[in-house]
Design a protein around this motif. Structure first.
Motif, short mmCIF file in Angstrom:
data_model
loop_
_atom_site.label_atom_id
_atom_site.label_comp_id
_atom_site.label_asym_id
_atom_site.label_seq_id
_atom_site.Cartn_x
_atom_site.Cartn_y
_atom_site.Cartn_z
N GLU A 69 0.88 -1.18 0.00
CA GLU A 69 0.00 0.00 0.00
C GLU A 69 0.90 1.21 0.00
OE1 GLU A 69 -2.44 0.51 3.43
OE2 GLU A 69 -3.89 -0.98 2.82
N SER A 70 0.37 2.34 -0.44
CA SER A 70 1.16 3.57 -0.46
C SER A 70 1.53 4.02 0.95
CB SER A 70 0.36 4.69 -1.11
OG SER A 70 -0.08 4.28 -2.37
N SER A 71 2.64 4.73 1.04
CA SER A 71 3.07 5.27 2.34
C SER A 71 4.08 6.37 2.09
CB SER A 71 3.72 4.16 3.17
OG SER A 71 4.40 4.69 4.28
N THR A 72 3.98 7.43 2.86
CA THR A 72 5.03 8.45 2.88
C THR A 72 5.84 8.30 4.15
OG1 THR A 72 3.75 10.01 1.58
CG2 THR A 72 5.49 10.95 2.95
N ARG A 73 5.16 8.44 5.31
CA ARG A 73 5.86 8.49 6.60
C ARG A 73 6.46 7.15 7.00
NH1 ARG A 73 2.18 12.35 6.16
NH2 ARG A 73 1.14 10.66 5.10
N THR A 74 5.66 6.10 7.01
CA THR A 74 6.09 4.84 7.63
C THR A 74 7.25 4.22 6.85
OG1 THR A 74 3.77 4.55 8.21
CG2 THR A 74 5.23 2.69 8.61
N ARG A 75 7.13 4.19 5.53
CA ARG A 75 8.17 3.55 4.73
C ARG A 75 9.50 4.30 4.87
NH1 ARG A 75 8.72 1.20 -0.98
NH2 ARG A 75 6.54 1.54 -1.42
N VAL A 122 6.30 -4.87 6.99
CA VAL A 122 5.23 -5.21 6.04
C VAL A 122 4.01 -4.32 6.20
CG1 VAL A 122 3.76 -7.09 5.21
CG2 VAL A 122 5.95 -7.61 6.26
N ARG A 123 3.60 -3.72 5.11
CA ARG A 123 2.29 -3.05 5.06
C ARG A 123 1.46 -3.74 4.00
NH1 ARG A 123 0.92 3.29 4.88
NH2 ARG A 123 1.48 2.99 7.05
N HIS A 124 0.23 -4.09 4.35
CA HIS A 124 -0.62 -4.84 3.41
C HIS A 124 -2.09 -4.49 3.68
CE1 HIS A 124 -2.17 -8.20 1.06
NE2 HIS A 124 -0.94 -8.36 0.58
N GLU A 150 -4.23 -3.21 12.68
CA GLU A 150 -3.29 -2.53 13.61
C GLU A 150 -2.21 -1.78 12.85
OE1 GLU A 150 -2.02 -2.99 17.33
OE2 GLU A 150 -3.08 -4.83 17.89
N HIS A 151 -1.67 -0.77 13.50
CA HIS A 151 -0.52 -0.01 13.00
C HIS A 151 0.32 0.34 14.24
CE1 HIS A 151 2.03 2.59 10.80
NE2 HIS A 151 1.16 3.37 10.19
N PRO A 152 1.02 -0.68 14.77
CA PRO A 152 1.62 -0.50 16.11
C PRO A 152 2.63 0.62 16.22
CG PRO A 152 2.32 -2.59 15.08
CD PRO A 152 1.23 -2.04 14.24
N THR A 153 3.48 0.82 15.21
CA THR A 153 4.49 1.88 15.39
C THR A 153 3.86 3.27 15.33
OG1 THR A 153 5.17 1.76 13.05
CG2 THR A 153 6.49 0.51 14.66
N GLN A 154 2.73 3.42 14.62
CA GLN A 154 2.04 4.72 14.63
C GLN A 154 1.52 5.00 16.04
OE1 GLN A 154 1.53 7.12 12.13
NE2 GLN A 154 0.76 8.32 13.86
N ALA A 155 0.92 3.98 16.68
CA ALA A 155 0.40 4.20 18.04
C ALA A 155 1.55 4.49 19.00
CB ALA A 155 -0.39 2.99 18.49
N ALA A 277 -2.52 14.03 14.56
CA ALA A 277 -3.14 13.42 13.37
C ALA A 277 -2.08 12.53 12.75
CB ALA A 277 -3.58 14.48 12.38
N PRO A 278 -2.44 11.27 12.45
CA PRO A 278 -1.41 10.34 11.95
C PRO A 278 -0.92 10.69 10.55
CG PRO A 278 -3.57 9.28 12.01
CD PRO A 278 -3.74 10.62 12.64
N GLY A 279 -1.72 11.40 9.79
CA GLY A 279 -1.35 11.70 8.42
C GLY A 279 -1.62 10.48 7.54
N PRO A 280 -1.86 10.65 6.24
CA PRO A 280 -1.89 11.96 5.62
C PRO A 280 -3.11 12.76 6.09
CG PRO A 280 -2.59 10.25 4.07
CD PRO A 280 -2.16 9.54 5.29
N ILE A 281 -2.94 14.10 6.12
CA ILE A 281 -4.07 14.92 6.54
C ILE A 281 -4.77 15.50 5.30
CG2 ILE A 281 -3.18 15.52 8.82
CD1 ILE A 281 -2.30 18.24 7.71
N1 CP Z 1 0.62 7.61 9.28
C1 CP Z 1 0.99 6.81 8.26
O1 CP Z 1 1.00 5.58 8.38
O2 CP Z 1 1.36 7.49 7.15
P1 CP Z 1 1.81 6.79 5.78
O3 CP Z 1 0.60 6.07 5.22
O4 CP Z 1 2.26 7.92 4.90
O5 CP Z 1 2.90 5.81 6.10
#
Ligand code: CP
Length: 329
Positions: A69-75, A122-124, A150-155, A277-281
């Motif tokens: 899946e797309s990601s800016t921050r986590t990846r 892994v993001r899926h 879940e998204h443990p590292t975001q929490a 806010a976890p983003g994206p906003i």
């Molecule tokens: N908060 C968060 O998971 O952002 P990304 O989807 O950009 O990784």
């Protein structure tokens, strides 16, 4: 004790109870394990203030980013965290891989393992994918977001941001506003916050906030203007249009009117309200630009803290990685 330039990262920073190979979610972590990650992250936050922002604790290790899946921050944050720990990193792009020729997900992962991956991040879109992977490969698995689960590292980075701003988590009232049904961030935050003694209120339209979530130890409310004055922290969640199969509220503008975080609304909140806010906003939908960029907002602090949290998680999991040559632990 692991040597590093300048001050050291002490293995004793890790909680003695830390004995896990994978990070799949916060549901199965204890309060002490969560606090152990947050304390270790504080040590790594210091590393990021040095002129040389690198420590050799994962030298010789390989961290693969598998994002479906797309990601800016986590990846990027995981990639940078691994580099700061001196690991080799590799991004895997599903759309440019042999998955498109019919290779299975597990076969793909086994091939990546055969290249020596110590960690797979892994993001899926399918809930449970990281758990499935953990049963099939010897690498450590980190869940970087599995569907609405879940998204443990975001929490964890949210918890770190709250603890830094407020000095504690126990006894705080934290509102999570928006699309709770489809939010992995909400679920992981709920586990983490309740384990650390916060009062959690989930708020949004009834179609996005199931009353049944009260069973998880939180409160459910539908009127933000009643909830907001009680909150020390409010975490503003994005509407996950990509996970909704049908329209769940009449219009975006009506949603913004009832649940959007605006300057006028914040004036009725506590003076020291912390806005996350976890983003994206989506500016103008879940929160206005003046709130996103205003004095209550810790949105970019969350991103900064995410790097320290991910360094801490990689470091703690490294204790259970299989030994490699060269005398490393
Ligand atoms: N908060 C968060 O998971 O952002 P990304 O989807 O950009 O990784």
């Amino acid at each position: 004790m692991i040597s590093a330039p300048g001050p050291t990262i002490s293995a004793s920073a890790a909680p003695t109870a830390w004995n896990r190979k994978h990070l799949l979610g916060l549901e199965d972590l204890s309060r002490d394990e969560i606090l152990g990650i947050l304390d270790t992250a504080e040590s790594f936050a210091e590393v990021s203030t040095r002129s040389r922002k690198k420590v050799p604790v994962l030298q010789g290790r390989i961290v693969f980013n598998l994002f479906f899946e797309s990601s800016t921050r986590t990846r990027t944050s995981f990639s940078l965290a691994a580099k700061r720990l001196s690991a080799d990193t590799q991004d895997f792009t599903a759309s440019a891989s042999s998955l498109t020729k019919g290779e299975s997900f597990i076969d793909t992962a086994k091939n990546i393992e055969a290249m020596g991956a110590d960690v797979m991040v892994v993001r899926h879109p399918t809930p449970g994918t990281p758990h499935l992977l953990a049963k099939h490969v010897r690498s450590s698995i980190i869940n970087a977001g599995d569907g609405a689960h879940e998204h443990p590292t975001q929490a964890l980075l949210d918890l770190m941001t709250i603890r830094r701003a407020k000095g504690r988590i126990e006894g705080l009232t934290v509102g999570m506003v928006g699309d709770i049904s489809h939010s992995r961030v909400a679920r992981s935050n709920l586990w983490g916050l309740t384990k650390l003694g916060a009062r959690v209120i989930l708020c949004g339209p009834p179609t996005l906030v199931p009353k049944s979530m009260e069973r998880l130890g939180c409160e459910v409310a539908y009127h933000l203007d009643d909830v907001l004055p009680q909150c020390d922290v409010v975490n503003v969640l994005r509407i996950q249009f990509e996970r909704q199969e049908r329209a769940l509220f009449p219009s975006v503008s009506e949603y913004s009117q009832l649940y959007g975080m605006t300057h006028e609304r914040i004036r009725k909140a506590k003076d020291d309200l912390l806005v996350l806010a976890p983003g994206p906003i989506n500016r103008g939908v879940e929160l206005t630009p003046e709130v996103a960029d205003g004095p209550h907002s810790a949105i970019l602090d969350q991103v900064t803290n995410g790097l320290a949290v991910r360094m801490a998680v990689l470091y703690l999991l490294s204790g259970k990685m299989e030994p490699k040559g060269g005398g490393e632990a």
